[in-house]
Write an enzyme that holds these catalytic residues in place. Structure first.
Site, PDB file in Angstrom:
ATOM      1  N   ASP A  78       0.802  -1.433  -0.139  1.00  0.00           N
ATOM      2  CA  ASP A  78      -0.080   0.021  -0.036  1.00  0.00           C
ATOM      3  C   ASP A  78       0.842   1.256  -0.064  1.00  0.00           C
ATOM      4  O   ASP A  78       2.082   1.438   0.432  1.00  0.00           O
ATOM      5  CB  ASP A  78      -0.783   0.110   1.301  1.00  0.00           C
ATOM      6  CG  ASP A  78      -0.262  -0.144   2.675  1.00  0.00           C
ATOM      7  OD1 ASP A  78       0.789  -0.917   2.622  1.00  0.00           O
ATOM      8  OD2 ASP A  78      -0.457   0.645   3.486  1.00  0.00           O
ATOM      9  N   GLU A 135      -0.623  -1.881   5.102  1.00  0.00           N
ATOM     10  CA  GLU A 135       0.093  -1.703   6.348  1.00  0.00           C
ATOM     11  C   GLU A 135       0.020  -0.516   6.956  1.00  0.00           C
ATOM     12  O   GLU A 135       0.194  -0.597   8.331  1.00  0.00           O
ATOM     13  CB  GLU A 135       1.678  -2.150   5.847  1.00  0.00           C
ATOM     14  CG  GLU A 135       2.519  -2.412   7.009  1.00  0.00           C
ATOM     15  CD  GLU A 135       3.077  -0.917   7.643  1.00  0.00           C
ATOM     16  OE1 GLU A 135       3.251  -0.892   8.920  1.00  0.00           O
ATOM     17  OE2 GLU A 135       3.195  -0.015   7.014  1.00  0.00           O
ATOM     18  N   GLU A 136      -0.257   0.445   6.277  1.00  0.00           N
ATOM     19  CA  GLU A 136      -0.112   1.905   7.005  1.00  0.00           C
ATOM     20  C   GLU A 136      -1.484   2.180   7.706  1.00  0.00           C
ATOM     21  O   GLU A 136      -2.331   2.930   7.443  1.00  0.00           O
ATOM     22  CB  GLU A 136       0.262   2.709   5.773  1.00  0.00           C
ATOM     23  CG  GLU A 136       1.312   2.981   5.135  1.00  0.00           C
ATOM     24  CD  GLU A 136       2.583   3.376   5.785  1.00  0.00           C
ATOM     25  OE1 GLU A 136       2.340   3.741   6.969  1.00  0.00           O
ATOM     26  OE2 GLU A 136       3.475   3.390   5.177  1.00  0.00           O
ATOM     27  N   HIS A 361       7.954   8.817   4.913  1.00  0.00           N
ATOM     28  CA  HIS A 361       6.557   9.542   5.152  1.00  0.00           C
ATOM     29  C   HIS A 361       6.838  10.987   4.729  1.00  0.00           C
ATOM     30  O   HIS A 361       6.071  12.105   4.943  1.00  0.00           O
ATOM     31  CB  HIS A 361       5.825   9.512   6.434  1.00  0.00           C
ATOM     32  CG  HIS A 361       5.344   8.048   6.249  1.00  0.00           C
ATOM     33  ND1 HIS A 361       4.419   7.721   7.530  1.00  0.00           N
ATOM     34  CD2 HIS A 361       5.699   6.853   5.866  1.00  0.00           C
ATOM     35  CE1 HIS A 361       4.189   6.240   7.390  1.00  0.00           C
ATOM     36  NE2 HIS A 361       4.896   5.919   6.562  1.00  0.00           N
TER      37      HIS A 361
END
Ligand code: ZN
Ligand code: ZN
Length: 389
Positions: A78, A135-136, A361
């Protein structure tokens, strides 16, 4: 020469694949295009492919020989809901979405390893290539486990890999014990009795109680948790009243935040102590506290045996450029849901220098294609050693 040309052609293929994934980021549980690409490439190798676990999850299974051992290798697919600001030929084509954590790279590495291992077949046993959604922070690993991942695909060990800026692309870090913190949320509502701001004695002020709670919150880490055990408690949201109504004491104040720990014991302790503090403060002011602790992700704690196996593979690939003293991260990874059921190891692969926005990020982040060779080799070596023919 033919061998070198094959290696180069495969690397070109994987770089192109990685950049295509980067240009088409998808958020958690929406990885329709990505999982389709993954499933097609796995099917092409001739291995069995299972789709739909955790929605968009894909598992490819490759069995060679009759070795009894079975291992799982995990990649996350993702992207994040954030814009990409850097200009690059394969920049995100989807506004507000980007691969800022390098999961495009993780997907590529595991596909590269699956292709290679299906060709060379130099092991005896079974490998499950696990491509997980979300996952995030959206709970993809948990969903796969709840959907029966380990009943359908039992594993003797499970391995995860994440890129890490600050390490060279031919460098890895493999460390036993805690790697990533638990990541949980908590919410407290102090419920009093709203009243006129000029007549506090006619109500019960929750805002003052909230202030006392906040002022005492850090005593949990400072005074209760073992000083040798890392822990973080942060209040990240405070909401009460209305800035346009400065003569009104509101009925309640909501305070919420995050809690992080590296052991299950400290995690339990944080859950209990934040609640105790909230209830104690409420009692002190004669009001009510409503407390919720939401367990999101357990800590990732590397199993000693699985770590030793991963370390041997990393050393075979990177020589002495393997760190065994790398500090754990206060971030979380839901790989923890896999490694709490099955002995697991989570390793770091270098992504090059951590400069100019090259941090997870960040809106300019990019997986380093220079790490593809190292990453694929790590996965294939791990399988060949773990499931030695
Ligand atoms: Zn991330
Ligand atoms: Zn990540």
């Amino acid at each position: 020469m033919a061998v070198n040309e094959d290696v180069r052609a495969e690397l070109d293929f994987l770089v192109a694949l990685r950049r295509d994934l980067h240009a088409h980021p998808e958020l958690g549980f929406e990885e329709e295009r990505t999982s389709q690409i993954v499933a097609e490439h796995l099917t092409e190798t001739g291995m069995k492919v299972h789709r739909g676990l955790g929605g968009t999850g894909v598992v490819g299974t490759l069995t060679v020989g009759n070795g009894p051992r079975t291992i799982g290798l995990r990649a996350d697919m993702d992207a994040l809901a954030m814009p990409e600001t850097a200009d690059r030929p394969y920049k995100s084509t989807v506004p507000g979405k980007m691969h800022a954590c390098g999961h495009d790279g993780h997907t590529t590495l595991l596909l590269g390893a699956a292709r290679e291992l299906a060709r060379t077949r130099n092991f005896s046993g079974t490998v499950h290539f696990i491509f997980q959604p979300a996952e995030e922070g959206r709970g993809g690993a948990k969903r796969m486990v709840e959907d029966g991942l380990f009943e359908l695909f039992p594993c003797d060990a499970v391995y995860g890999l994440h890129n890490m800026p600050g390490l060279d692309t031919d460098e890895m870090a493999v460390v036993a014990g805690p790697q990533l913190a638990s990541s949980d949320s908590w919410q407290v509502r102090f419920r009093g009795v709203g009243t006129h701001g000029a007549k506090p004695h006619l109500g019960k002020d929750p805002v003052t109680a909230g202030g006392h709670f906040l002022a005492s919150l850090q005593t949990i880490v400072g005074r209760v948790v073992d000083p040798l055990q890392p822990a973080v408690v942060s209040a990240c949201s405070v909401q009460a009243g209305d800035p346009k109504a400065l003569n009104v004491i509101p009925d309640f104040i909501d305070i919420a935040g995050t809690a992080r720990a590296y052991t299950l014991r400290v995690r339990d302790q944080l859950e209990e102590e934040i609640g105790r503090l909230a209830n104690g403060v409420a009692a002190m002011f004669g009001i009510e506290a409503e407390y919720r602790f939401i367990r999101r992700i357990p800590p990732v704690v590397n199993d000693a045996d699985a770590t030793a196996r991963a370390l041997a593979a990393a050393q075979a690939v990177c020589g002495d450029k393997v760190r065994t003293d790398f500090p754990p991260s206060t971030a979380g990874d839901d790989f923890a849901f896999f490694s709490q059921d099955v002995p697991g190891a989570y390793v770091w692969l270098g992504n090059g220098p951590a400069v100019d926005g090259a941090l997870h990020h960040n809106t300019a982040y990019d997986f380093n294609d220079g790490a593809i060779g190292t990453g694929v080799k790590f996965w294939t070596t791990l399988v060949e050693q773990e499931l030695a023919a």
